[in-house]
Scaffold this motif. Structure first.
Motif, PDB file in Angstrom:
ATOM      1  N   ASN A 216      -1.424   4.278  15.816  1.00 52.00           N
ATOM      2  CA  ASN A 216      -2.181   3.641  16.902  1.00 52.00           C
ATOM      3  C   ASN A 216      -3.558   3.164  16.484  1.00 52.00           C
ATOM      4  O   ASN A 216      -4.146   2.310  17.142  1.00 52.00           O
ATOM      5  N   SER A 217      -4.098   3.746  15.425  1.00 49.18           N
ATOM      6  CA  SER A 217      -5.390   3.286  14.891  1.00 49.18           C
ATOM      7  C   SER A 217      -5.524   3.840  13.480  1.00 49.18           C
ATOM      8  O   SER A 217      -4.749   4.727  13.074  1.00 49.18           O
ATOM      9  N   GLY A 218      -6.526   3.355  12.770  1.00 46.55           N
ATOM     10  CA  GLY A 218      -6.784   3.894  11.435  1.00 46.55           C
ATOM     11  C   GLY A 218      -7.205   5.348  11.521  1.00 46.55           C
ATOM     12  O   GLY A 218      -6.829   6.173  10.679  1.00 46.55           O
ATOM     13  N   TYR A 219      -7.979   5.654  12.550  1.00 41.34           N
ATOM     14  CA  TYR A 219      -8.437   7.034  12.720  1.00 41.34           C
ATOM     15  C   TYR A 219      -7.228   7.952  12.920  1.00 41.34           C
ATOM     16  O   TYR A 219      -7.116   9.018  12.303  1.00 41.34           O
ATOM     17  N   SER A 220      -6.317   7.483  13.758  1.00 39.33           N
ATOM     18  CA  SER A 220      -5.132   8.285  14.043  1.00 39.33           C
ATOM     19  C   SER A 220      -4.224   8.393  12.805  1.00 39.33           C
ATOM     20  O   SER A 220      -3.589   9.429  12.576  1.00 39.33           O
ATOM     21  N   ALA A 221      -4.179   7.341  11.971  1.00 36.72           N
ATOM     22  CA  ALA A 221      -3.368   7.404  10.744  1.00 36.72           C
ATOM     23  C   ALA A 221      -3.924   8.465   9.799  1.00 36.72           C
ATOM     24  O   ALA A 221      -3.201   9.341   9.327  1.00 36.72           O
ATOM     25  N   ASN A 222      -5.224   8.410   9.539  1.00 39.87           N
ATOM     26  CA  ASN A 222      -5.788   9.356   8.572  1.00 39.87           C
ATOM     27  C   ASN A 222      -5.738  10.799   9.073  1.00 39.87           C
ATOM     28  O   ASN A 222      -5.464  11.717   8.298  1.00 39.87           O
ATOM     29  N   THR A 223      -5.995  10.998  10.362  1.00 36.84           N
ATOM     30  CA  THR A 223      -5.984  12.374  10.862  1.00 36.84           C
ATOM     31  C   THR A 223      -4.553  12.880  11.064  1.00 36.84           C
ATOM     32  O   THR A 223      -4.344  14.080  11.209  1.00 36.84           O
TER      33      THR A 223
ATOM     34  N   ASN B  48     -15.934   8.973   1.414  1.00 39.40           N
ATOM     35  CA  ASN B  48     -14.768   8.543   2.188  1.00 39.40           C
ATOM     36  C   ASN B  48     -15.088   8.462   3.680  1.00 39.40           C
ATOM     37  O   ASN B  48     -15.981   9.159   4.178  1.00 39.40           O
ATOM     38  N   HIS B  49     -14.323   7.633   4.366  1.00 35.83           N
ATOM     39  CA  HIS B  49     -14.534   7.410   5.802  1.00 35.83           C
ATOM     40  C   HIS B  49     -14.380   8.704   6.608  1.00 35.83           C
ATOM     41  O   HIS B  49     -13.606   9.601   6.233  1.00 35.83           O
ATOM     42  N   ALA B  50     -15.094   8.765   7.727  1.00 37.69           N
ATOM     43  CA  ALA B  50     -15.078   9.960   8.585  1.00 37.69           C
ATOM     44  C   ALA B  50     -13.654  10.367   8.985  1.00 37.69           C
ATOM     45  O   ALA B  50     -13.361  11.561   9.114  1.00 37.69           O
ATOM     46  N   SER B  51     -12.780   9.388   9.172  1.00 33.73           N
ATOM     47  CA  SER B  51     -11.412   9.731   9.595  1.00 33.73           C
ATOM     48  C   SER B  51     -10.651  10.459   8.475  1.00 33.73           C
ATOM     49  O   SER B  51      -9.772  11.277   8.743  1.00 33.73           O
ATOM     50  N   ILE B  52     -11.005  10.172   7.223  1.00 33.65           N
ATOM     51  CA  ILE B  52     -10.398  10.905   6.101  1.00 33.65           C
ATOM     52  C   ILE B  52     -10.957  12.327   6.087  1.00 33.65           C
ATOM     53  O   ILE B  52     -10.224  13.315   5.928  1.00 33.65           O
TER      54      ILE B  52
ATOM     55  N   THR C 247      -8.891   8.130  -1.441  1.00 33.86           N
ATOM     56  CA  THR C 247     -10.111   7.318  -1.514  1.00 33.86           C
ATOM     57  C   THR C 247     -10.024   6.104  -0.591  1.00 33.86           C
ATOM     58  O   THR C 247      -8.947   5.547  -0.377  1.00 33.86           O
ATOM     59  N   ASP C 248     -11.184   5.713  -0.028  1.00 29.37           N
ATOM     60  CA  ASP C 248     -11.307   4.372   0.531  1.00 29.37           C
ATOM     61  C   ASP C 248     -11.117   3.399  -0.637  1.00 29.37           C
ATOM     62  O   ASP C 248     -11.500   3.723  -1.769  1.00 29.37           O
ATOM     63  N   THR C 249     -10.589   2.214  -0.381  1.00 33.42           N
ATOM     64  CA  THR C 249     -10.545   1.212  -1.457  1.00 33.42           C
ATOM     65  C   THR C 249     -11.872   0.450  -1.466  1.00 33.42           C
ATOM     66  O   THR C 249     -12.560   0.379  -2.470  1.00 33.42           O
TER      67      THR C 249
ATOM     68  N   GLY D   3      -3.526   1.125   5.967  1.00 30.86           N
ATOM     69  CA  GLY D   3      -4.319  -0.076   6.267  1.00 30.86           C
ATOM     70  C   GLY D   3      -4.436  -0.241   7.776  1.00 30.86           C
ATOM     71  O   GLY D   3      -3.764   0.471   8.536  1.00 30.86           O
ATOM     72  N   THR D   4      -5.290  -1.159   8.201  1.00 28.04           N
ATOM     73  CA  THR D   4      -5.458  -1.347   9.652  1.00 28.04           C
ATOM     74  C   THR D   4      -5.173  -2.806  10.037  1.00 28.04           C
ATOM     75  O   THR D   4      -5.313  -3.718   9.232  1.00 28.04           O
ATOM     76  N   PHE D   5      -4.788  -2.985  11.295  1.00 24.55           N
ATOM     77  CA  PHE D   5      -4.642  -4.327  11.864  1.00 24.55           C
ATOM     78  C   PHE D   5      -5.911  -4.737  12.595  1.00 24.55           C
ATOM     79  O   PHE D   5      -6.021  -5.847  13.090  1.00 24.55           O
TER      80      PHE D   5
ATOM     81  N   PHE E 291      -5.213  -4.887  16.357  1.00 21.97           N
ATOM     82  CA  PHE E 291      -5.493  -3.480  16.645  1.00 21.97           C
ATOM     83  C   PHE E 291      -4.339  -2.643  16.105  1.00 21.97           C
ATOM     84  O   PHE E 291      -3.202  -3.084  16.087  1.00 21.97           O
ATOM     85  N   GLY E 292      -4.656  -1.413  15.703  1.00 17.73           N
ATOM     86  CA  GLY E 292      -3.613  -0.518  15.196  1.00 17.73           C
ATOM     87  C   GLY E 292      -3.723  -0.350  13.693  1.00 17.73           C
ATOM     88  O   GLY E 292      -4.636  -0.892  13.058  1.00 17.73           O
ATOM     89  N   ALA E 293      -2.775   0.414  13.125  1.00 12.50           N
ATOM     90  CA  ALA E 293      -2.824   0.701  11.689  1.00 12.50           C
ATOM     91  C   ALA E 293      -1.421   1.009  11.179  1.00 12.50           C
ATOM     92  O   ALA E 293      -0.467   1.060  11.957  1.00 12.50           O
TER      93      ALA E 293
HETATM   94  N1  PLP Z   1     -10.738   3.930   7.550  1.00 12.06           N
HETATM   95  C1  PLP Z   1     -11.827   3.210   7.261  1.00 12.06           C
HETATM   96  C2  PLP Z   1     -12.259   3.088   5.839  1.00 12.06           C
HETATM   97  C3  PLP Z   1     -12.567   2.594   8.290  1.00 12.06           C
HETATM   98  O1  PLP Z   1     -13.673   1.900   8.015  1.00 12.06           O
HETATM   99  C4  PLP Z   1     -12.102   2.722   9.615  1.00 12.06           C
HETATM  100  C5  PLP Z   1     -12.802   2.078  10.761  1.00 12.06           C
HETATM  101  O2  PLP Z   1     -13.835   1.565  10.745  1.00 12.06           O
HETATM  102  C6  PLP Z   1     -10.968   3.484   9.860  1.00 12.06           C
HETATM  103  C7  PLP Z   1     -10.317   4.065   8.811  1.00 12.06           C
HETATM  104  C8  PLP Z   1     -10.474   3.664  11.261  1.00 12.06           C
HETATM  105  O3  PLP Z   1      -9.752   2.551  11.662  1.00 12.06           O
HETATM  106  P1  PLP Z   1      -9.623   2.201  13.212  1.00 12.06           P
HETATM  107  O4  PLP Z   1     -10.877   1.523  13.616  1.00 12.06           O
HETATM  108  O5  PLP Z   1      -8.400   1.333  13.294  1.00 12.06           O
HETATM  109  O6  PLP Z   1      -9.438   3.509  13.919  1.00 12.06           O
END
Ligand code: PLP
Length: 390
Positions: free
Chosen positions: A109-116, A135-139, A177-179, A237-239, A246-248
């Motif tokens: 549903n989102s990048g945040y939801s994918a990583n968590t 790395n991003h907060a969601s990681i 890692t973030d790319t 990755g994210t949409f 929106f979404g991932a």
């Molecule tokens: N991962 C990275 C590196 C991001 O920068 C972000 C959002 O800014 C996310 C994940 C989360 O993605 P989303 O905004 O789709 O939740």
């Protein structure tokens, strides 16, 4: 204890945040997302969004949403496992797998939801995660939710990563890692990390949120670095960024993705994205595949801004992407600089703790900006008093 006790505690804590210049307020646009936005009836050139290819308001995406709305209505009603998903979800997964060169893919549903969801799903208490310190907060949150241990390696430091990998005994090792690092705009040394993962038999999890649509003809960081994804590589990755939707998603080998679909709690226990959102992501993907000129424009704009900044005395030694930062010594300096630009009709947000440890302006450039937009930012920055930064 009386409820008013808590009210006064929050009041005090909010005040403390304000005194440290760390209190945030929400900005509400009255226009669509784009290179120029309207806030409080005033227009601003916008350097804050991750809409790298300028697709957020693209008519093809809007048309695809309208068609899907007619056919599928809006609400999805349940999680994918309970028939909340439509054929559009499945088709998009097949297309994303093709785009990323993997056996299969799964929508989140989102990048945040994918990583968590994915990070705890692929690790257990017997495992060890190796995570870049920026790395991003969601990681970071995904690592916290995992029962595995986490070793944080110094930013982009493959020698440090190698030492940690060598020292560690674990059933499974996962390097994450973030790319493209979202707040610094630099790139992870993907080739070296990939090689280390191969040598140490580690899974390699890449968060390609800011690489997808931007690097490697839009296909992301692995293509950029000339790497073919093996079964032990997982690409997220994210949409919501370059695709303008929106979404991932996560893309990888059939077994790993099936495991994730069976165990990632943010996938299992959350209602599926509405079909019209999936249609938007599909249209975004199609636009990226068919319009290489968008990428050329994005990178030409990025070069104009990067070189322009250099010519007026700001050199960002980190940026290797459309994310360019102007560092300030103090939070108050970043806020003042952002405010100074705002008063001149230019929106560039100040980024401060806890999002980053060192304050900065984060400028994101897109394919939709014109040369005039870039030049207006440069002209405004040229006139600033450099002492603002200290
Ligand atoms: N991962 C990275 C590196 C991001 O920068 C972000 C959002 O800014 C996310 C994940 C989360 O993605 P989303 O905004 O789709 O939740």
């Amino acid at each position: 204890m009386k409820i008013c006790y808590y009210v006064s505690v929050f009041e005090r804590e909010l005040k403390e945040l304000e005194e440290k210049h760390l209190l945030r307020s929400l900005i509400s646009r009255s226009s669509p997302q784009g290179p120029v936005i309207t806030i409080n009836k005033k227009k601003y050139i916008n350097f804050s969004s991750n809409d790298y290819l300028g697709l957020a308001g693209n008519p093809e995406i809007l048309r695809a949403v309208q068609v899907a709305l007619k056919r599928h209505a809006f609400g999805s009603g349940a999680s994918r496992l309970l028939a909340g998903g439509s054929m559009l979800h499945k088709k998009l997964e097949e297309r994303i797998a093709g785009f990323k060169g993997t056996e299969t893919a799964l929508i989140f549903n989102s990048g945040y939801s994918a990583n968590t969801g994915v990070i705890p799903s692929i690790t257990s208490e017997r495992d060890m995660i190796f995570s870049d310190e920026l790395n991003h907060a969601s990681i970071i949150d995904g690592c916290r939710l995992s029962r595995a241990g986490t070793l944080v390696y110094r930013h982009r430091d493959t020698a440090h990563l190698q030492t940690l990998l060598r020292k560690t005994r674990a059933r499974r090792k996962v390097v994450i890692t973030d790319t493209v690092f979202s707040m610094d705009g630099d790139l992870a040394p993907i080739k070296d990390i990939h090689e280390l993962c191969r040598r140490h038999k580690a899974l390699f999890y890449l968060d390609d949120a800011h690489g997808t649509g931007v690097l490697g003809r839009g296909r992301g960081a692995l293509v950029h670095f000339g790497i073919t994804p093996e079964a032990w590589v997982i690409q997220m990755g994210t949409f919501s960024k370059a695709f303008g939707a929106f979404g991932a998603f996560v893309a990888g080998s059939a077994d790993i993705i099936q495991w994730i679909a069976n165990t990632a709690r943010s996938f299992l226990f959350s209602t599926a994205l509405p079909s019209c959102v999936i249609a938007a992501a599909s249209a975004g993907l199609r636009l990226v595949e068919r319009n290489p000129s968008l990428l050329r424009r994005l990178w030409a704009n990025r070069e104009r801004l990067f070189e322009g900044l250099k010519s007026i005395g700001y050199h960002d030694p980190f940026s290797m992407s459309p994310i360019i930062t102007v560092r300030t010594a103090r939070v108050s300096g970043a806020l003042r600089l952002s405010q100074y630009l705002f008063e001149r009709g230019i929106y560039v947000p100040a980024i401060r703790p806890p999002a980053v440890s060192n304050p900065r302006l984060r400028i994101t450039i897109t394919a939709a900006h014109t040369e005039k937009h870039v030049d207006a930012l440069l002209a405004a920055l040229k006139k600033t008093d450099l002492s603002l930064l200290y």
